[in-house]
Motif scaffolding. Sequence first.
Motif, PDB file in Angstrom:
ATOM      1  N   ASN A  89       0.839  -1.184   0.000  1.00  0.00           N
ATOM      2  CA  ASN A  89       0.000   0.000   0.000  1.00  0.00           C
ATOM      3  C   ASN A  89       0.879   1.240   0.000  1.00  0.00           C
ATOM      4  O   ASN A  89       0.624   2.171   0.739  1.00  0.00           O
ATOM      5  CB  ASN A  89      -0.835  -0.033   1.287  1.00  0.00           C
ATOM      6  CG  ASN A  89      -2.198   0.550   1.069  1.00  0.00           C
ATOM      7  OD1 ASN A  89      -2.425   1.252   0.109  1.00  0.00           O
ATOM      8  ND2 ASN A  89      -3.112   0.263   1.962  1.00  0.00           N
ATOM      9  N   ARG A 453      -5.866  -8.777   2.857  1.00  0.00           N
ATOM     10  CA  ARG A 453      -5.467  -9.693   1.798  1.00  0.00           C
ATOM     11  C   ARG A 453      -6.286  -9.529   0.550  1.00  0.00           C
ATOM     12  O   ARG A 453      -5.765  -9.608  -0.559  1.00  0.00           O
ATOM     13  CB  ARG A 453      -5.598 -11.130   2.298  1.00  0.00           C
ATOM     14  CG  ARG A 453      -4.324 -11.613   2.887  1.00  0.00           C
ATOM     15  CD  ARG A 453      -4.466 -12.979   3.412  1.00  0.00           C
ATOM     16  NE  ARG A 453      -3.796 -13.020   4.695  1.00  0.00           N
ATOM     17  CZ  ARG A 453      -3.940 -13.963   5.581  1.00  0.00           C
ATOM     18  NH1 ARG A 453      -4.760 -14.951   5.359  1.00  0.00           N
ATOM     19  NH2 ARG A 453      -3.294 -13.928   6.718  1.00  0.00           N
ATOM     20  N   GLN A 454      -7.588  -9.353   0.692  1.00  0.00           N
ATOM     21  CA  GLN A 454      -8.434  -9.327  -0.497  1.00  0.00           C
ATOM     22  C   GLN A 454      -8.029  -8.181  -1.408  1.00  0.00           C
ATOM     23  O   GLN A 454      -7.941  -8.335  -2.634  1.00  0.00           O
ATOM     24  CB  GLN A 454      -9.910  -9.177  -0.098  1.00  0.00           C
ATOM     25  CG  GLN A 454     -10.436 -10.351   0.688  1.00  0.00           C
ATOM     26  CD  GLN A 454     -10.305 -11.645  -0.060  1.00  0.00           C
ATOM     27  OE1 GLN A 454     -10.620 -11.726  -1.246  1.00  0.00           O
ATOM     28  NE2 GLN A 454      -9.822 -12.665   0.607  1.00  0.00           N
ATOM     29  N   ALA A 455      -7.783  -7.018  -0.813  1.00  0.00           N
ATOM     30  CA  ALA A 455      -7.368  -5.885  -1.636  1.00  0.00           C
ATOM     31  C   ALA A 455      -6.024  -6.181  -2.298  1.00  0.00           C
ATOM     32  O   ALA A 455      -5.810  -5.844  -3.464  1.00  0.00           O
ATOM     33  CB  ALA A 455      -7.268  -4.626  -0.780  1.00  0.00           C
ATOM     34  N   ALA A 456      -5.128  -6.859  -1.569  1.00  0.00           N
ATOM     35  CA  ALA A 456      -3.806  -7.155  -2.131  1.00  0.00           C
ATOM     36  C   ALA A 456      -3.930  -8.108  -3.306  1.00  0.00           C
ATOM     37  O   ALA A 456      -3.234  -7.955  -4.320  1.00  0.00           O
ATOM     38  CB  ALA A 456      -2.906  -7.754  -1.061  1.00  0.00           C
ATOM     39  N   PHE A 457      -4.812  -9.121  -3.210  1.00  0.00           N
ATOM     40  CA  PHE A 457      -4.964 -10.050  -4.328  1.00  0.00           C
ATOM     41  C   PHE A 457      -5.408  -9.310  -5.575  1.00  0.00           C
ATOM     42  O   PHE A 457      -4.950  -9.587  -6.685  1.00  0.00           O
ATOM     43  CB  PHE A 457      -5.996 -11.137  -4.005  1.00  0.00           C
ATOM     44  CG  PHE A 457      -5.566 -12.077  -2.914  1.00  0.00           C
ATOM     45  CD1 PHE A 457      -6.502 -12.771  -2.171  1.00  0.00           C
ATOM     46  CD2 PHE A 457      -4.235 -12.278  -2.625  1.00  0.00           C
ATOM     47  CE1 PHE A 457      -6.120 -13.634  -1.160  1.00  0.00           C
ATOM     48  CE2 PHE A 457      -3.837 -13.134  -1.613  1.00  0.00           C
ATOM     49  CZ  PHE A 457      -4.784 -13.812  -0.890  1.00  0.00           C
ATOM     50  N   THR A 458      -6.310  -8.338  -5.399  1.00  0.00           N
ATOM     51  CA  THR A 458      -6.757  -7.587  -6.559  1.00  0.00           C
ATOM     52  C   THR A 458      -5.636  -6.716  -7.095  1.00  0.00           C
ATOM     53  O   THR A 458      -5.431  -6.616  -8.305  1.00  0.00           O
ATOM     54  CB  THR A 458      -7.945  -6.705  -6.174  1.00  0.00           C
ATOM     55  OG1 THR A 458      -8.848  -7.477  -5.394  1.00  0.00           O
ATOM     56  CG2 THR A 458      -8.638  -6.195  -7.396  1.00  0.00           C
ATOM     57  N   LYS A 459      -4.895  -6.099  -6.185  1.00  0.00           N
ATOM     58  CA  LYS A 459      -3.826  -5.205  -6.645  1.00  0.00           C
ATOM     59  C   LYS A 459      -2.769  -5.970  -7.429  1.00  0.00           C
ATOM     60  O   LYS A 459      -2.211  -5.463  -8.402  1.00  0.00           O
ATOM     61  CB  LYS A 459      -3.149  -4.544  -5.447  1.00  0.00           C
ATOM     62  CG  LYS A 459      -3.949  -3.461  -4.811  1.00  0.00           C
ATOM     63  CD  LYS A 459      -3.182  -2.881  -3.639  1.00  0.00           C
ATOM     64  CE  LYS A 459      -4.106  -2.156  -2.723  1.00  0.00           C
ATOM     65  NZ  LYS A 459      -3.456  -1.748  -1.492  1.00  0.00           N
ATOM     66  N   GLN A 461      -3.083  -8.253  -9.414  1.00  0.00           N
ATOM     67  CA  GLN A 461      -3.467  -8.550 -10.789  1.00  0.00           C
ATOM     68  C   GLN A 461      -2.930  -7.495 -11.729  1.00  0.00           C
ATOM     69  O   GLN A 461      -2.808  -7.725 -12.930  1.00  0.00           O
ATOM     70  CB  GLN A 461      -5.000  -8.587 -10.928  1.00  0.00           C
ATOM     71  CG  GLN A 461      -5.696  -9.544 -10.000  1.00  0.00           C
ATOM     72  CD  GLN A 461      -5.421 -10.991 -10.357  1.00  0.00           C
ATOM     73  OE1 GLN A 461      -5.101 -11.301 -11.496  1.00  0.00           O
ATOM     74  NE2 GLN A 461      -5.525 -11.864  -9.391  1.00  0.00           N
ATOM     75  N   ASP A 462      -2.659  -6.308 -11.163  1.00  0.00           N
ATOM     76  CA  ASP A 462      -2.142  -5.220 -11.974  1.00  0.00           C
ATOM     77  C   ASP A 462      -0.624  -5.310 -11.947  1.00  0.00           C
ATOM     78  O   ASP A 462      -0.012  -5.208 -10.899  1.00  0.00           O
ATOM     79  CB  ASP A 462      -2.615  -3.893 -11.358  1.00  0.00           C
ATOM     80  CG  ASP A 462      -2.232  -2.696 -12.195  1.00  0.00           C
ATOM     81  OD1 ASP A 462      -1.385  -2.845 -13.111  1.00  0.00           O
ATOM     82  OD2 ASP A 462      -2.775  -1.630 -11.935  1.00  0.00           O
ATOM     83  N   PHE A 486       0.149   2.686 -11.540  1.00  0.00           N
ATOM     84  CA  PHE A 486      -0.586   2.085 -10.435  1.00  0.00           C
ATOM     85  C   PHE A 486      -0.700   3.042  -9.260  1.00  0.00           C
ATOM     86  O   PHE A 486      -1.624   2.961  -8.466  1.00  0.00           O
ATOM     87  CB  PHE A 486       0.138   0.810  -9.984  1.00  0.00           C
ATOM     88  CG  PHE A 486      -0.516   0.133  -8.829  1.00  0.00           C
ATOM     89  CD1 PHE A 486       0.016   0.223  -7.552  1.00  0.00           C
ATOM     90  CD2 PHE A 486      -1.679  -0.584  -9.001  1.00  0.00           C
ATOM     91  CE1 PHE A 486      -0.585  -0.391  -6.484  1.00  0.00           C
ATOM     92  CE2 PHE A 486      -2.291  -1.213  -7.936  1.00  0.00           C
ATOM     93  CZ  PHE A 486      -1.737  -1.116  -6.680  1.00  0.00           C
ATOM     94  N   LYS A 488      -0.971   6.380  -9.317  1.00  0.00           N
ATOM     95  CA  LYS A 488      -1.437   7.746  -9.606  1.00  0.00           C
ATOM     96  C   LYS A 488      -2.503   8.171  -8.616  1.00  0.00           C
ATOM     97  O   LYS A 488      -3.387   7.411  -8.306  1.00  0.00           O
ATOM     98  CB  LYS A 488      -1.994   7.783 -11.024  1.00  0.00           C
ATOM     99  CG  LYS A 488      -0.885   7.803 -12.063  1.00  0.00           C
ATOM    100  CD  LYS A 488      -1.194   8.787 -13.174  1.00  0.00           C
ATOM    101  CE  LYS A 488      -0.007   8.966 -14.106  1.00  0.00           C
ATOM    102  NZ  LYS A 488       0.025   7.987 -15.173  1.00  0.00           N
TER     103      LYS A 488
END
Lengths: 488, 558
Positions: A89, A453-459, A461-462, A486, A488
Amino acid sequence: MRKRFLYIVLICLAGLTSCKKWMDLKPQDGIVKDEFWNTKEQVDAAVIGVYTSLQANTELYFLWGEARTDMVAPGFRAIQDEMDMVNLNMLANNRYVNWRTFYQTINFCNNIIQLAPDVLQKDNTFTQQHLDRAIGEALTLRALTYFYLVRSFGEVPLKLDATISDQDIVNIPKSSTQVILDQILSDLKKAEPSLPVSYGSNDLDKGRVTRFGLNAILADVYLWMDKYAEATAECDKIINSGRFSLVNGREFFNTIFLTGNSAESIFELQFDVQRLNPFYTMHTPANKRWGAAPHLADNVYGIDLVNPVPLVDVRGDRAAFRSTDFTIWKYVGAEDNGSTFRAPDQSFAHWIFYRYADILLLKAESINEQNKPLEASRIVKEIRNRASAIELKPMDSTNKASMSLYILEERQRELAFEGKRWYDVLRNAKRNNYAQRQLLLSMASISLPADRRQAAFTKLQDNNSHYFPIFFYELQTNKLLEQNPFYK
Amino acid sequence: MKHIFPSCRFLLVMAIVVAFYSNCKKSDIKMTTTNDVNIASYIAQRPDSFSLWKEILDRTETSSFLDAYGSYTVFAPTNTGVKSWLTANNVASVAAADLNVLKEIVKFHILEDTITTPAFTDGKLPVPTMHGQFLITGALNQGSVTSFTVNRQALILQSNIRTGNGFIHVIDNVLQPAKLTIAKALEGDANYSIFVQAMKETGHFNLLNTVDPDPNKRWKTVLAESNQALADSGITSYAALKTKYSKTGNPANPLDSLYIYVAYHIVNEIQFLGDIITSPSHLTLQPNEVISTQLINNEVMVNEDEFNGIVEPGVLLVRNKSDNAATNGVWHHSNAHFIAKFRYPTAVFWDLATFPEIMKQPAYYRKALFTFNKNSLTDRPIADIDWHFNGENYLRYEWGNSPTATLYNFACYNDILTIPLGAPSNNNRATWVEFTTPPIIKGRYKVWICYRNRNAVTINVRVNGELMQRPVNLGQGYPGGSDAELESLGWKKYTTGGSFAGRLAGVVDIPTTQRHKLRFEAISGTNRDLHFDMVHFIPVDQPQYLPRFAPDGTKVWQ
């Protein structure tokens, strides 16, 4: 009238004689370019200066390679910037994404490359071979620094000429990853014939880049670029030289980390009593900013509950970390028993860039990718035998995919806390257009706290999230730089 | 010289006058300390992006306080976002919109604290909006571009814009607060008809349909079971559910099992999935019944427990059907049927020297001594044991199986914990040590402290902070007499030999079935060699002095 004329002449004379000193612009406490770059000793001093500048980057070598991985857990003294790195983050004002010290090293290298050739004319005892060696070292260290930058940031500005005066300070935009990697390769290939195989003493051979140090960096770069045959060739150059060997397992910690400059080491950043490393204040329990992750003891190295005299992986407990309080032991331990720490003024463990075990595993990875898992498994077995490793799961040497995962895990065990883990996982994950992105997600599911974790898994992907943001100060002073999309 | 002077004087005067005039310019003195604007001015300075939002702020009269000093976080929608909200609600323009609706919307976008993106977790933001409802955050990946999402309704386009009185995050849609209560939301979904009817008949529907004006009492979390989940357990209609559970025939009776069934599915706080796993257990509306929550393979499991060595499988909260925000809380979808289990109180024979940190050291566990040092106030070498950071701040695991090693020869598993403790008057030693017990089923228990009697230090025992009736003197051993006589005096021989004594500290009511806290506080004496072996929690109606424990850990029933 005459008196007035006399007075005017006297005043002018006084002014003229003292004018030179007032108009003199040379600095009182430094050497200007005209006075340096005259003798070969000065060239050598400049080259050693580059190695010294690498010491300023040591904390970043550790953090960039380990902070985002499942090997470490932040301690009670970790600051918010470090927690942000763990949580994936980061913001642009995170102090650990400041690449200033890296570009300082690059500038020193550029200075040597640009200005050392002039010394040939000025010093008759300066041979072409000596010059080539100095430029070769500069090219190699510049390539190594750019290699760290390109793996950590993706796209960075590529500066190949020295900044000698204020006029040379120009803003340049980022270059693409491919351009930078190609430049790294061409620098290394140009430097290869110039570097000696030995500088005369063991400490110099490990502390300065020899031909084999360059081969090691080249192997790493080729493997990052997925050029497997070339990577294997470079590793073979080191293996076939016969100058390096695996240290005996019983002496693993004492020889490689406590004393340093072992038979296994290829290129180490030297520290000593005059120049201490930053690890005392990072790892000792009273100041702990970073500790070992708790799952290392049973899930990574394994605990033997069966034998009456339990088998212990020599690389794990009491070498890499201490299982009693999960302190990182490699750099702050004074013996291999887990009881005594180094004193604060004795904290000069070297930072190891490359050692023989690393090269063997790079070779295993590269030949495995060329569809030879059986041969790769033999190398891995050699490493595991040295370490008395515990068999947590059977090694499947018939299957390229499972062998590649096994090699990655073996690298995790062998090179714990040596700044390699993040780059290893990213290199394996991004192969074949991120075919194995799941490696990053699995690592995140261990390293991140449960509620992020959930937010990290999505991040993850980028793909841009795998690299750092550019430090905000760089963006403010260089308007040609664009921030990583990523962040910005 | 004389004739030069007048012209000189004139020149001098002219020079002074010129100098005076040229220097008399009014200099601009900067009065402000910074050029930073506050939130409302920032928004006003960017009409291309925020003109509609500014209009909304002006109409609802929020611009004035957003420009004053304070610490706020504002989610500001762009003009595109506001326009799509207007068209979706069939409103022609901001001026034509209902003022009360606009006020609700605006309050839903402002938080009275500074929250930046590093504080975003998978659950709700730490503070509620000015509207009263919470916002949840997450991340979304669209076409390999990742953005933060807010409330699953908007993406953050630009984050962490620092202004003089807080932060602005630019979002691409207007956030809409929930309109329905939990009860109404569940009622509107036919998949939960059986559960909703159970809620109605037990009286919980009204509870979940009210929005309490007091924010401390308003929030509830409901784990709803769909008809499919009930059908998987053999309950296909409400009548079947009622027959199975309602034993008194009156579901509205708090003692009725159907009432308990519904109450066990309601938690008295607002817990989104990202928050629910931050605590291992949550109290439900059913008094003293808890649900345990944990993250297994990144999925939220409820009531996956191990009791007496048997694993009881839990229930999954399905992620993409959960986190449904309502005006008075949130509800989640559980994929199976679960109910409060009645567990009969069972004795817990807890060996203090068994904890993961020593068990993971095969070179020391049941082989040798090992010392755990606490190096600073916040250092926790053992997760479930903490002690006063003072002077000799260590705790030692000791083991020995030689028959002449009288400290351990009859201890359970031949191991003990040696803890230095001293009364508060002694300032070189810890005064307290606190343990986290294994799970104890709720009920009434007698607490026995089992130790190796050696050095006279007296300790108070506290369970969950409650002082036990008798202090324990660790130098006293058991007196002579039969087992029944010893028990009446508050002693027992818990080992098969040696100088090991079990002392009754008191009787305690364990309120909930979970892990609890046990604390020893030294009140007189001081010594570094205090040896603890076990603690027994035995239900008051069960035999107390049996079983005894052999050195190999087996229970001996004579």
